[in-house]
Design a protein around this motif. Structure first.
Motif, short mmCIF file in Angstrom:
data_model
loop_
_atom_site.label_atom_id
_atom_site.label_comp_id
_atom_site.label_asym_id
_atom_site.label_seq_id
_atom_site.Cartn_x
_atom_site.Cartn_y
_atom_site.Cartn_z
N ASN A 138 25.58 34.08 54.18
CA ASN A 138 25.50 33.26 55.39
C ASN A 138 26.92 33.05 55.93
O ASN A 138 27.87 32.97 55.15
CB ASN A 138 24.89 31.89 55.09
N PHE A 139 27.03 32.92 57.23
CA PHE A 139 28.35 32.61 57.78
C PHE A 139 28.32 31.33 58.61
O PHE A 139 29.05 30.40 58.34
CB PHE A 139 28.91 33.77 58.62
N CYS A 140 27.48 31.29 59.63
CA CYS A 140 27.41 30.10 60.47
C CYS A 140 25.94 29.87 60.80
O CYS A 140 25.40 30.46 61.72
CB CYS A 140 28.24 30.29 61.74
N THR A 141 25.28 29.04 60.00
CA THR A 141 23.84 28.84 60.13
C THR A 141 23.54 27.34 60.15
O THR A 141 23.59 26.69 59.11
CB THR A 141 23.10 29.53 58.97
N VAL A 143 18.49 26.81 57.47
CA VAL A 143 18.91 27.78 56.45
C VAL A 143 19.69 27.01 55.39
O VAL A 143 20.62 26.28 55.72
CB VAL A 143 19.80 28.89 57.06
N SER A 144 19.33 27.19 54.14
CA SER A 144 20.01 26.48 53.07
C SER A 144 21.46 26.94 52.94
O SER A 144 21.74 28.14 52.90
CB SER A 144 19.29 26.70 51.73
N VAL A 145 22.37 25.96 52.86
CA VAL A 145 23.77 26.28 52.64
C VAL A 145 24.31 25.50 51.44
O VAL A 145 25.51 25.23 51.33
CB VAL A 145 24.62 25.99 53.90
N SER A 146 23.43 25.17 50.54
CA SER A 146 23.85 24.46 49.33
C SER A 146 24.38 25.45 48.30
O SER A 146 23.95 26.60 48.24
CB SER A 146 22.69 23.66 48.75
N GLY A 147 25.31 24.99 47.49
CA GLY A 147 25.85 25.83 46.42
C GLY A 147 26.43 27.13 46.93
O GLY A 147 27.17 27.17 47.91
#
Length: 409
Positions: free
Chosen positions: A302-305, A309-313
């Motif tokens: 992922n870059f910029c979501t 969209v999960s961005v955990s961990g």
């Protein structure tokens, strides 16, 4: 006799005087040569339209920046899943790095559309914010950040069916942002600063160019290489989530869907003439390798979501990959600039370099003979004298089996 002597003396004196005046021109070739070289790099004077540089300045390297998934917020089912700043600051932390390149590439995960109902086959998702419809005005955010090349080959380009796909392509065309990956636009060719670039993109999803058709991909790529200096290929493939960091060297499936054999696809692409291969889809980072002098990045995560969209961990590790190649597309060097993202802070520079360190670990684990050295601060160099090993490496059963890794969750 006296006249003859006088004439002889006169000739000698004239010859001596001539040599004195001509001597500086004969004894300073280096100074004149230097002046000519300097003039070659000057612009023609504004008041002399007929004056032209004597030669064209040649470059020996070109910089391509690549990132993973981009989804700037969705207006479906309502505006609560749009960023409060209307996405204006989405790339504030990274814009200088993107603009200081020849190509800035990313995977656009969703449609650019202002209206429209979900595709019929996704109607069951009405109550979930997993249908990505970015307002068309957000395309200017991408343009202003420096993006000039996007992949549309992914599962979310179909979220709002043909109308959403058409709105996306029309919007990108209006801003002169290059793209490919749809059956209606499998590839694109464009020229920048005297270099002709070719790009194509593949996915396992409807209305996109199939990642499963290796012969078809080979045909598209080889035709591009015949026309272009540098050919870039993107693919959307592999399983999704924290359990899919490693390249499995076989056909991957996820929730009953075949997601491609990304290793076979990437090698087939290079064999066909690709110079760079950028993977996306797993929502986590994967390893890199050099194959036949060309770079493969198996997933840029992922870059910029924004939300949805999960961005955990590890899903929040957001690398910006800069690759330097020569005019023939051969890898020269690279760098991973580490960013991270959180839904409350957006995209920020990661001074701990976690994305670079993670990709370095994955590369050493999955491709110990992959020909790359990646330092903790993200510098990428090719290992001289190596040969690609075709032996399939079995990744560890869990991340705890990888030694000397100390990354924040």
């Amino acid at each position: 006799m006296r006249g003859f002597f006088f004439n002889t003396i006169s000739h000698i004196l004239l010859l001596a005087i001539s040599c004195i005046f001509l001597l500086p021109a004969c004894t300073a070739p280096a100074a004149n040569k230097t002046l000519i070289v300097q003039q070659k790099h000057r612009s023609a004077p504004a008041n002399n339209l007929s004056s032209k540089p004597t030669t064209k300045l040649q470059r020996d390297s070109f910089c391509i920046a690549a990132v993973g998934d981009i989804m700037l917020g969705t207006s479906y089912p309502d505006s609560s899943t749009l960023p409060p700043d209307d996405a204006r600051n989405s790339f504030k932390a990274v814009t200088p790095d993107l603009k200081n390149t020849d190509i800035a590439f990313g995977n656009l995960e969703g449609a650019l559309a202002d209206t429209g109902a979900p595709a019929n086959f996704k109607m069951h998702q009405r109550s979930k914010p997993y249908l990505f419809r970015m307002p068309t005005r957000y395309a200017s955010v991408l343009k202003n950040a420096g993006f000039n090349l996007l992949s549309l080959a992914n599962n979310h380009i179909n979220d709002f069916d043909a109308r959403g796909r058409k709105s996306t392509t029309t919007t990108l065309d209006s801003l002169a942002i290059n793209y490919a990956g749809l059956l209606t636009k499998p590839s694109t060719v464009f020229e920048l600063n005297g270099i002709k670039y070719g790009f194509c993109s593949f996915a396992p999803n409807a209305n996109t160019v199939s990642i499963h058709d290796l012969k078809g991909a080979q045909r598209i790529i080889s035709e591009l290489k015949q026309r272009c200096d540098i050919v870039m290929v993107s693919f959307h493939g592999g399983g999704e989530g924290v359990d899919f960091e490693h390249v499995p060297f076989t056909l991957e499936t996820f929730i009953g869907e075949k997601r491609g054999d990304v290793y076979a696809f990437a090698h087939n692409a290079i064999d066909a003439g690709a110079d760079l291969v950028f993977g996306n889809g797993p929502h986590v980072n994967r390893a890199m390798e050099i194959y036949n002098g060309r770079l493969i990045a198996y997933s840029l995560g992922n870059f910029c979501t924004y939300k949805s969209v999960s961005v955990s961990g590890i899903c929040g590790m957001a690398p910006l990959l800069k690759v330097y190649v020569n005019k023939q597309g051969k890898f020269l060097s690279g760098r991973i600039i580490s960013f991270s993202q959180a839904h409350d802070k957006g995209l920020v520079r990661d001074t701990l370099n976690q994305a670079a360190r993670r990709i370095s670990m994955l590369t050493g684990t999955d491709f110990p003979d992959g020909g790359l050295n990646i330092t903790d601060d993200g510098n990428i160099t090719a290992i001289s004298g190596f040969t690609n090993s075709l032996t399939k490496v079995t990744p560890p059963a869990s991340i705890s089996e990888v030694k000397n890794v100390n990354l924040q969750p």
